[in-house]
Design a protein around this motif. Structure first.
Motif, PDB file in Angstrom:
ATOM      1  N   SER A  72      44.443  36.121  34.185  1.00  0.00           N
ATOM      2  CA  SER A  72      43.879  37.438  34.475  1.00  0.00           C
ATOM      3  C   SER A  72      42.370  37.317  34.635  1.00  0.00           C
ATOM      4  O   SER A  72      41.695  36.738  33.790  1.00  0.00           O
ATOM      5  CB  SER A  72      44.204  38.423  33.352  1.00  0.00           C
ATOM      6  OG  SER A  72      45.597  38.566  33.192  1.00  0.00           O
ATOM      7  N   VAL A  73      41.853  37.868  35.729  1.00  0.00           N
ATOM      8  CA  VAL A  73      40.431  37.781  36.049  1.00  0.00           C
ATOM      9  C   VAL A  73      39.725  39.023  35.512  1.00  0.00           C
ATOM     10  O   VAL A  73      40.117  40.154  35.816  1.00  0.00           O
ATOM     11  CB  VAL A  73      40.219  37.678  37.574  1.00  0.00           C
ATOM     12  CG1 VAL A  73      38.734  37.622  37.912  1.00  0.00           C
ATOM     13  CG2 VAL A  73      40.946  36.446  38.121  1.00  0.00           C
ATOM     14  N   ALA A  74      38.670  38.812  34.722  1.00  0.00           N
ATOM     15  CA  ALA A  74      37.934  39.926  34.135  1.00  0.00           C
ATOM     16  C   ALA A  74      36.498  39.920  34.644  1.00  0.00           C
ATOM     17  O   ALA A  74      35.751  38.982  34.379  1.00  0.00           O
ATOM     18  CB  ALA A  74      37.953  39.829  32.605  1.00  0.00           C
ATOM     19  N   ASP A  75      36.146  40.944  35.381  1.00  0.00           N
ATOM     20  CA  ASP A  75      34.741  41.126  35.758  1.00  0.00           C
ATOM     21  C   ASP A  75      34.106  42.010  34.696  1.00  0.00           C
ATOM     22  O   ASP A  75      33.799  43.180  34.911  1.00  0.00           O
ATOM     23  CB  ASP A  75      34.610  41.779  37.129  1.00  0.00           C
ATOM     24  CG  ASP A  75      33.154  41.848  37.599  1.00  0.00           C
ATOM     25  OD1 ASP A  75      32.261  41.566  36.787  1.00  0.00           O
ATOM     26  OD2 ASP A  75      32.915  42.189  38.759  1.00  0.00           O
ATOM     27  N   ARG A  76      33.953  41.450  33.543  1.00  0.00           N
ATOM     28  CA  ARG A  76      33.429  42.148  32.371  1.00  0.00           C
ATOM     29  C   ARG A  76      33.057  41.084  31.352  1.00  0.00           C
ATOM     30  O   ARG A  76      33.424  39.934  31.482  1.00  0.00           O
ATOM     31  CB  ARG A  76      34.464  43.128  31.811  1.00  0.00           C
ATOM     32  CG  ARG A  76      35.807  42.478  31.540  1.00  0.00           C
ATOM     33  CD  ARG A  76      36.854  43.498  31.167  1.00  0.00           C
ATOM     34  NE  ARG A  76      37.241  44.334  32.303  1.00  0.00           N
ATOM     35  CZ  ARG A  76      37.601  45.602  32.181  1.00  0.00           C
ATOM     36  NH1 ARG A  76      37.617  46.181  30.995  1.00  0.00           N
ATOM     37  NH2 ARG A  76      37.946  46.312  33.242  1.00  0.00           N
ATOM     38  N   GLY A  77      32.301  41.456  30.347  1.00  0.00           N
ATOM     39  CA  GLY A  77      31.858  40.457  29.380  1.00  0.00           C
ATOM     40  C   GLY A  77      31.053  41.083  28.270  1.00  0.00           C
ATOM     41  O   GLY A  77      31.398  42.166  27.767  1.00  0.00           O
ATOM     42  N   LEU A  78      29.944  40.434  27.896  1.00  0.00           N
ATOM     43  CA  LEU A  78      29.181  40.871  26.734  1.00  0.00           C
ATOM     44  C   LEU A  78      28.662  42.299  26.868  1.00  0.00           C
ATOM     45  O   LEU A  78      28.679  43.057  25.902  1.00  0.00           O
ATOM     46  CB  LEU A  78      27.997  39.915  26.490  1.00  0.00           C
ATOM     47  CG  LEU A  78      28.206  38.935  25.335  1.00  0.00           C
ATOM     48  CD1 LEU A  78      29.378  38.020  25.644  1.00  0.00           C
ATOM     49  CD2 LEU A  78      26.954  38.132  25.080  1.00  0.00           C
ATOM     50  N   ARG A  79      28.206  42.677  28.061  1.00  0.00           N
ATOM     51  CA  ARG A  79      27.658  44.031  28.208  1.00  0.00           C
ATOM     52  C   ARG A  79      28.725  45.078  27.893  1.00  0.00           C
ATOM     53  O   ARG A  79      28.472  46.037  27.147  1.00  0.00           O
ATOM     54  CB  ARG A  79      27.140  44.242  29.629  1.00  0.00           C
ATOM     55  CG  ARG A  79      25.957  43.395  30.012  1.00  0.00           C
ATOM     56  CD  ARG A  79      25.575  43.620  31.461  1.00  0.00           C
ATOM     57  NE  ARG A  79      26.686  43.329  32.375  1.00  0.00           N
ATOM     58  CZ  ARG A  79      26.695  43.620  33.667  1.00  0.00           C
ATOM     59  NH1 ARG A  79      25.654  44.230  34.209  1.00  0.00           N
ATOM     60  NH2 ARG A  79      27.731  43.315  34.427  1.00  0.00           N
TER      61      ARG A  79
END
Length: 371
Positions: free
Chosen positions: A345-352
């Motif tokens: 699964s590709v996540a365009d998200r992270g620490l922010r």
């Protein structure tokens, strides 16, 4: 170079939450800034139901860690580039009158001998106070940012955050959590990986976590002297796998049924954009996309066939990513070699996003419900 869990340190980190005022207005804006080894990123958002609505954003490649592997220091030029980006962030915070914020720095500032000196320079030059967070909190924030992408069918979850200077891996057992509760159980990890046994809610169990001090920038610098493109890629992938040996699920054979890997990083989103043939990046098409191992391998083989010059000119990779994509692909290939899966699964998200979820959840301004 070995993974960063010091001898005798607990496997599960304790929660680290910033002090916040007792009451929060749901209409108030929140800011989250992530200063990494390669990029400076910020989101300004407002709570909306059980999610948040982005009001403003900022992202710039500052290459703060350029030369850090060789010198152990942040260079003057890198610090000045970063301070320039942070001045823009300060103006956005002032423009939107944001009062609730969390501004963090990660691996480059952790490792640099002049990291704390740089933090003082940031305060003096921009008025922003950044905190250098530990690897365990970085891993925790990456996990909760990915909660909306966790499938109700997932029983064993591996979240991988490939950064510029380090890579965080967290293995979570969801088998005892009812399917409708699995996303919420991940969100509750904002309080810490070690759950309160007295909690009435079903808990996600963190089996193990690790922070490998190798990211796309630091791994590239390790093998910068290898001239042959394919040989350098193979060495990087082998070297990263060697650094996974202390991760407890490393040797265990994992069934593909009920197993999910979520990858969050510029590497994973770039590979996804290449797979989709996107000449202009579109987050709505990338975030949440599921790719097979074969599809990922095909993209990586294409990158190798292109060579450095071809990758530099490929619009799907982008000018800021072409020099780092092969070290990131080497990490990704090593992970899929160790834990084969039918879908990543590709996540365009992270620490922010993790910082925003943590702040809003702590303030109680997010609604309950499926994420």
């Amino acid at each position: 170079m070995t993974p960063k869990r010091p001898e005798g340190a607990p496997r599960l980190p304790q929660a680290v939450e910033p002090t916040v005022p007792a009451k929060a207005d749901p209409a108030e804006l929140y800011a989250a800034l992530d200063l990494g080894t390669n990029s400076c990123r910020m989101l300004i958002a407002q709570p909306k139901g059980n999610q948040f609505h982005v009001i403003d954003s900022f992202s710039k490649s500052v290459q703060l860690g350029l030369g850090l592997e060789a010198s152990g220091k942040l260079s003057y030029a890198s610090m000045q580039r970063t301070i320039g980006a942070l001045r823009i962030c300060r103006k956005k915070i002032e423009k939107h009158e944001v009062r609730r914020m969390r501004l963090v720095a990660t691996e480059a500032c952790r490792r640099a001998v002049n990291g704390l000196h740089f933090m003082k320079s940031v305060v003096r030059e921009t008025g922003l106070r950044l905190e250098i967070i530990e690897p365990e909190e970085e891993a925790r924030l990456a996990v909760i940012s990915c909660a909306p992408l966790v499938s109700p069918r997932t029983e064993q979850l591996l979240v991988v955050d490939i950064g510029g200077g380090s890579t965080e891996l967290v293995w979570i057992d969801l088998s005892r959590v009812p399917r409708p509760e699995r996303q919420r159980a991940i969100m509750r990890l904002h309080k810490g990986f070690k759950q309160d046994p007295a909690s009435p809610f079903p808990a996600a169990r963190v089996v193990d976590w690790i922070s490998v001090p190798l990211g796309v920038a630091t791994l590239r610098d390790q093998f910068d002297d290898v001239q042959d493109d394919a040989a350098r890629f193979a060495l990087m992938s082998w070297f990263f796998e060697e650094n996974l040996a202390d991760f407890s699920p490393y040797e265990a054979e994992q069934t593909r049924e009920g197993f999910q890997i979520i990858g969050t990083s510029g590497t994973v989103t770039t590979v996804a954009a290449s797979h989709l043939g996107l000449r202009r990046y579109d987050r709505s098409k990338v975030d949440g996309l599921r790719m097979t191992s074969d599809q990922i391998d095909k993209v990586i083989r294409t990158y190798l066939e292109m060579g450095p010059e071809g990758r530099r000119k490929d619009p799907r990779i982008g000018r800021d990513r072409h020099a780092l994509i092969m070290s990131g692909a080497a990490i990704l290939q090593a992970l899929l070699r160790v834990w084969p899966t039918d879908r990543l699964s590709v996540a365009d998200r992270g620490l922010r996003e993790g910082l925003l979820y943590a702040q809003m959840s702590t303030d109680g301004v997010l609604d309950e419900g499926a994420y």
